[in-house]
Design an enzyme around this catalytic site. Structure first.
Site, short mmCIF file in Angstrom:
data_model
loop_
_atom_site.label_atom_id
_atom_site.label_comp_id
_atom_site.label_asym_id
_atom_site.label_seq_id
_atom_site.Cartn_x
_atom_site.Cartn_y
_atom_site.Cartn_z
N GLY A 146 -48.70 -0.21 -7.87
CA GLY A 146 -48.90 -0.45 -9.30
C GLY A 146 -50.01 -1.44 -9.63
N ILE A 147 -49.75 -2.27 -10.64
CA ILE A 147 -50.74 -3.23 -11.11
C ILE A 147 -51.13 -4.20 -9.99
CG2 ILE A 147 -51.11 -5.19 -12.66
CD1 ILE A 147 -49.42 -3.71 -14.75
N ASP B 186 -39.68 -12.98 -1.54
CA ASP B 186 -38.88 -12.80 -2.75
C ASP B 186 -39.24 -13.96 -3.67
OD1 ASP B 186 -36.98 -12.82 -4.77
OD2 ASP B 186 -35.29 -12.38 -3.45
N ASN C 167 -47.89 -11.68 -10.14
CA ASN C 167 -47.72 -10.35 -10.73
C ASN C 167 -46.30 -9.81 -10.60
OD1 ASN C 167 -48.66 -7.45 -11.47
ND2 ASN C 167 -47.80 -7.23 -9.42
N TYR D 83 -36.32 -9.26 -20.79
CA TYR D 83 -37.71 -9.04 -20.42
C TYR D 83 -38.65 -9.74 -21.39
CZ TYR D 83 -41.97 -6.60 -19.01
OH TYR D 83 -43.23 -6.30 -18.57
N LYS E 69 -41.09 -13.00 -20.43
CA LYS E 69 -42.55 -12.89 -20.49
C LYS E 69 -43.14 -13.85 -21.52
CE LYS E 69 -43.16 -9.79 -17.29
NZ LYS E 69 -43.91 -10.12 -16.06
N ILE F 256 -48.64 0.54 -19.04
CA ILE F 256 -49.56 0.85 -17.95
C ILE F 256 -48.92 1.93 -17.09
CG2 ILE F 256 -50.85 -0.05 -15.99
CD1 ILE F 256 -51.73 -1.25 -18.65
N PRO G 14 -46.00 3.28 -10.96
CA PRO G 14 -44.79 3.90 -10.42
C PRO G 14 -43.52 3.38 -11.07
CG PRO G 14 -46.32 3.42 -8.65
CD PRO G 14 -46.90 2.79 -9.90
N LEU G 15 -43.47 2.07 -11.37
CA LEU G 15 -42.29 1.49 -12.00
C LEU G 15 -42.05 2.10 -13.38
CD1 LEU G 15 -40.00 -0.57 -12.28
CD2 LEU G 15 -41.69 -2.24 -13.07
#
Length: 249
Positions: A17-18, A58, A85, A149, A153, A184, A187-188
């Site tokens: 991904g990103i 992790d 990220n 979320y 953020k 974006i 895959p997630l």
């Protein structure tokens, strides 16, 4: 340039991904990229392809950040760039039924992980460097069924400003900035769309929410990160950059 002579960049959550796009960009820009992730097979494969390194980390675990810092010091003796990220974005959750355990897990990964990374970098960059925290457009544009979320953020954005101010006040020559992606194509995100039952309709809906008319690509975020860690951005710190196709307008 030998690996020991290259600038060293750590990118968390860079197995796909990103994060993967950011790692690719920084590698092309001449850095030795250390991919820090929990997806070992994907992370190791990405590191081999980029000529970089992989370390299991992790981000919510302080001891794993300490181990990463020790490894950097032993192998490279330096850290020039950190891109925080890694993050999670689970399926939408009815706020009235939001489990406290889910809230704690969200904050542990999305916020504690960034805090621990920034703290590590401040000590690991004696000659200065750049920290980039990947937040989200959800930090500015709330979503009713994504409370954890959005909150995590938004906190990353204020943490970014606090770290930038601290580094400036102590003349550490470390810049800290945040990038706020919109939707974006990763895959997630695709896994979440697949879970919605109609991926095509979900993608069309996501595109329609952006005034520019389409969702972004991981490379769009990587390009902003590439700029922010470069000398061209030497006078930029404590800032937020929305790379979101106008989503937050």
């Amino acid at each position: 340039m030998a690996p020991a002579e290259k600038p060293v960049a750590v990118v968390t959550g860079a197995s796909e991904g990103i994060g993967r796009a950011i790692a690719e960009r920084l590698s092309r820009d001449g850095m030795h990229v250390v991919i820090a992730d929990i997806q070992d097979a994907k992370g190791e494969a990405a590191a081999r392809e980029l000529g970089g390194s992989y370390v299991h980390c992790d981000v919510a675990q302080e001891n794993e950040w300490n181990a990463l810092a020790d490894g950097l010091a032993a192998r490279f003796g330096r850290l020039d760039v950190l891109v925080n990220n890694a993050g999670i974005n689970p399926a939408p959750q009815d706020f009235a039924c939001y489990p406290l355990s889910s809230w704690h897990h969200m904050l542990a990964v999305n916020l504690d992980g960034v805090f621990l990374g920034c703290r590590m970098a401040v000590s690991a960059m004696p000659k200065g460097g750049a920290i980039i925290n990947i937040a989200s457009a959800a930090a500015r544009k709330p979503v009713g069924d994504m409370a954890g979320y959005c909150a995590s953020k938004a906190a990353v954005c204020m943490l970014t400003k606090t770290v930038a101010l601290y580094c400036g006040q102590h003349r550490l020559n470390i810049r800290c900035n945040a990038v706020l992606p919109g939707s974006i194509d990763t895959p997630l995100v695709n896994r979440l769309r697949d879970a919605a039952g109609d991926p095509v309709a979900a993608r069309a809906t996501a595109a329609a929410r952006h005034p520019i008319g389409f969702v972004g690509a991981p490379q769009d975020i990587a390009s902003m990160v590439g700029f922010l860690v470069s000398a061209d951005a030497r006078f930029i710190t404590g800032a937020e950059f929305c790379v979101d196709g106008g989503l937050t307008l």
